[in-house]
Design a protein around this motif. Sequence first.
Motif, PDB file in Angstrom:
ATOM      1  N   ALA A  32       0.961  -1.122   0.330  1.00  0.00           N
ATOM      2  CA  ALA A  32       0.172  -0.561  -0.175  1.00  0.00           C
ATOM      3  C   ALA A  32       0.713   1.628   0.086  1.00  0.00           C
ATOM      4  O   ALA A  32       2.322   1.155   0.889  1.00  0.00           O
ATOM      5  N   ARG A  33       0.434   2.205  -0.381  1.00  0.00           N
ATOM      6  CA  ARG A  33       0.900   3.575  -0.649  1.00  0.00           C
ATOM      7  C   ARG A  33       0.768   4.254   0.636  1.00  0.00           C
ATOM      8  O   ARG A  33      -0.387   4.475   0.988  1.00  0.00           O
ATOM      9  N   PRO A  34       1.971   4.637   1.225  1.00  0.00           N
ATOM     10  CA  PRO A  34       1.867   5.146   2.355  1.00  0.00           C
ATOM     11  C   PRO A  34       0.411   6.390   2.321  1.00  0.00           C
ATOM     12  O   PRO A  34       0.586   6.990   1.175  1.00  0.00           O
ATOM     13  N   LEU A  35       0.188   7.208   3.179  1.00  0.00           N
ATOM     14  CA  LEU A  35      -0.692   8.373   3.002  1.00  0.00           C
ATOM     15  C   LEU A  35       0.020   9.305   3.209  1.00  0.00           C
ATOM     16  O   LEU A  35      -0.472  10.417   2.365  1.00  0.00           O
ATOM     17  N   ASP A  36       1.119   9.902   3.872  1.00  0.00           N
ATOM     18  CA  ASP A  36       2.272  10.814   4.026  1.00  0.00           C
ATOM     19  C   ASP A  36       3.125  10.540   2.850  1.00  0.00           C
ATOM     20  O   ASP A  36       4.069   9.620   2.781  1.00  0.00           O
ATOM     21  N   GLU A  37       3.424  11.825   2.177  1.00  0.00           N
ATOM     22  CA  GLU A  37       4.387  11.215   0.760  1.00  0.00           C
ATOM     23  C   GLU A  37       6.027  11.902   1.224  1.00  0.00           C
ATOM     24  O   GLU A  37       6.293  11.400   0.201  1.00  0.00           O
ATOM     25  N   ASP A  38       5.787  11.829   2.125  1.00  0.00           N
ATOM     26  CA  ASP A  38       7.242  12.163   2.767  1.00  0.00           C
ATOM     27  C   ASP A  38       7.884  10.166   3.139  1.00  0.00           C
ATOM     28  O   ASP A  38       8.851  10.391   3.424  1.00  0.00           O
ATOM     29  N   TYR A  39       7.101   9.928   3.189  1.00  0.00           N
ATOM     30  CA  TYR A  39       7.105   7.884   3.939  1.00  0.00           C
ATOM     31  C   TYR A  39       7.351   7.004   2.487  1.00  0.00           C
ATOM     32  O   TYR A  39       6.816   7.702   2.023  1.00  0.00           O
ATOM     33  N   ARG A  40       7.802   6.245   2.839  1.00  0.00           N
ATOM     34  CA  ARG A  40       8.228   5.338   1.554  1.00  0.00           C
ATOM     35  C   ARG A  40       8.396   3.869   2.860  1.00  0.00           C
ATOM     36  O   ARG A  40       8.818   3.730   3.071  1.00  0.00           O
ATOM     37  N   THR A  41       7.992   2.773   1.650  1.00  0.00           N
ATOM     38  CA  THR A  41       8.794   1.313   2.473  1.00  0.00           C
ATOM     39  C   THR A  41       9.694   1.178   2.055  1.00  0.00           C
ATOM     40  O   THR A  41      10.924   1.484   0.592  1.00  0.00           O
ATOM     41  N   LEU A  42      10.704   0.306   2.233  1.00  0.00           N
ATOM     42  CA  LEU A  42      12.269  -0.223   2.501  1.00  0.00           C
ATOM     43  C   LEU A  42      12.185  -1.841   1.921  1.00  0.00           C
ATOM     44  O   LEU A  42      13.587  -2.229   0.969  1.00  0.00           O
ATOM     45  N   TRP A  43      11.242  -2.273   1.253  1.00  0.00           N
ATOM     46  CA  TRP A  43      10.615  -3.347   0.663  1.00  0.00           C
ATOM     47  C   TRP A  43      10.672  -3.678  -0.673  1.00  0.00           C
ATOM     48  O   TRP A  43       9.947  -2.200  -1.368  1.00  0.00           O
ATOM     49  N   PRO A  44      11.386  -4.348  -1.574  1.00  0.00           N
ATOM     50  CA  PRO A  44      11.915  -4.258  -3.148  1.00  0.00           C
ATOM     51  C   PRO A  44       9.550  -4.816  -3.506  1.00  0.00           C
ATOM     52  O   PRO A  44       8.343  -5.080  -2.780  1.00  0.00           O
ATOM     53  N   GLY A  45       9.620  -3.538  -4.679  1.00  0.00           N
ATOM     54  CA  GLY A  45       8.164  -4.061  -5.045  1.00  0.00           C
ATOM     55  C   GLY A  45       7.206  -5.677  -5.386  1.00  0.00           C
ATOM     56  O   GLY A  45       6.255  -5.456  -5.383  1.00  0.00           O
ATOM     57  N   THR A  46       8.782  -6.307  -5.272  1.00  0.00           N
ATOM     58  CA  THR A  46       8.268  -7.797  -5.200  1.00  0.00           C
ATOM     59  C   THR A  46       7.770  -8.678  -4.733  1.00  0.00           C
ATOM     60  O   THR A  46       7.272  -9.713  -4.647  1.00  0.00           O
ATOM     61  N   ALA A  47       8.226  -7.821  -3.608  1.00  0.00           N
ATOM     62  CA  ALA A  47       8.140  -8.634  -1.865  1.00  0.00           C
ATOM     63  C   ALA A  47       6.060  -8.704  -2.182  1.00  0.00           C
ATOM     64  O   ALA A  47       5.219  -7.694  -2.120  1.00  0.00           O
ATOM     65  N   ALA A  48       6.364  -9.480  -1.535  1.00  0.00           N
ATOM     66  CA  ALA A  48       4.687 -10.286  -1.079  1.00  0.00           C
ATOM     67  C   ALA A  48       4.850 -11.399   0.358  1.00  0.00           C
ATOM     68  O   ALA A  48       5.215 -12.126   0.506  1.00  0.00           O
TER      69      ALA A  48
END
Length: 289
Positions: free
Chosen positions: A96-112
């Motif tokens: 899921a995309r964070p609500l806050d545009e300053d935040y990000r995930t550190l996991w690759p987009g392929t991770a599930a």
Amino acid sequence: MRRLPVRPLLTVLLAAVVAGTVAGCTADGNADDRGIATATPAPPAAPDHSQPLPATRAVPVYYAADTPSGPRLQREFHALATIDVGSAAVREMLGARPLDEDYRTLWPGTAALRSSVTREGGAIVVDLTGVGRDAPDRATAALALQQLVLTVQGALQSTDPVRVLVDGQRTDRLWGLVDVGTPVARADQTAVRSLVQIDSPADGATVGRDVVVTGEAAVFEATLPWEVRQGDRVVASGVATTAEGQRFSPYRFTVRLEPGQYVLVVTEDDPSGGAGRPPFTDTKRITVR
């Protein structure tokens, strides 16, 4: 898992956080095939009203944000209709995309998440797939692992360590950089989290004129300056206090604002007068109706 639209999400979030709720998320497995469709498909089955709909919960999800001390973890609450809070939290963190545009995930987009989160032998078990073989560096890999640990622990309201499986199998090291051969405990939170956190209102929220601000902070002498900005102008300011100093504890304050768009800024106090590192800060964009 059913993620609610942003406006209902923020309404549920505000109510849940103010009430002190830290709850879970959703797990939604793929529906198994019951047969192959024929030329004349059977009519859809009538909905089963005997099963209650899953409750909507405010689920803590951790993301990374840049701070004066490098990337740290920040949390935000997502409103999800779920019965499996642990699995839903991990899926939300990964996808899921964070609500806050300053935040990000550190996991690759392929991770599930490969299968639902379970418990075994005093540990929370998270089975991942698609994690890849490389991470940018050891520090990022270690923080990504703590992002997972804090997210699933927060959703389950547990401090049990987290056993990480990859494609159903145990592994000694994730990305060849961080040890996951044994269940992973949460790190010292003051070393991995931003020291200032706004929980509510969420970034982008529309709120009433009496804006109730809540969050957590680990700050010197429990002192937490705040401002409300409109463009380059400071329209309100004050000092909040946390329940305790130098450790994560809650704070709360209320500010009355005229209708309009604002940026809420909560910051760490700086007793050095600028001689030390820049203070930790969190910001949220809000619209007052």
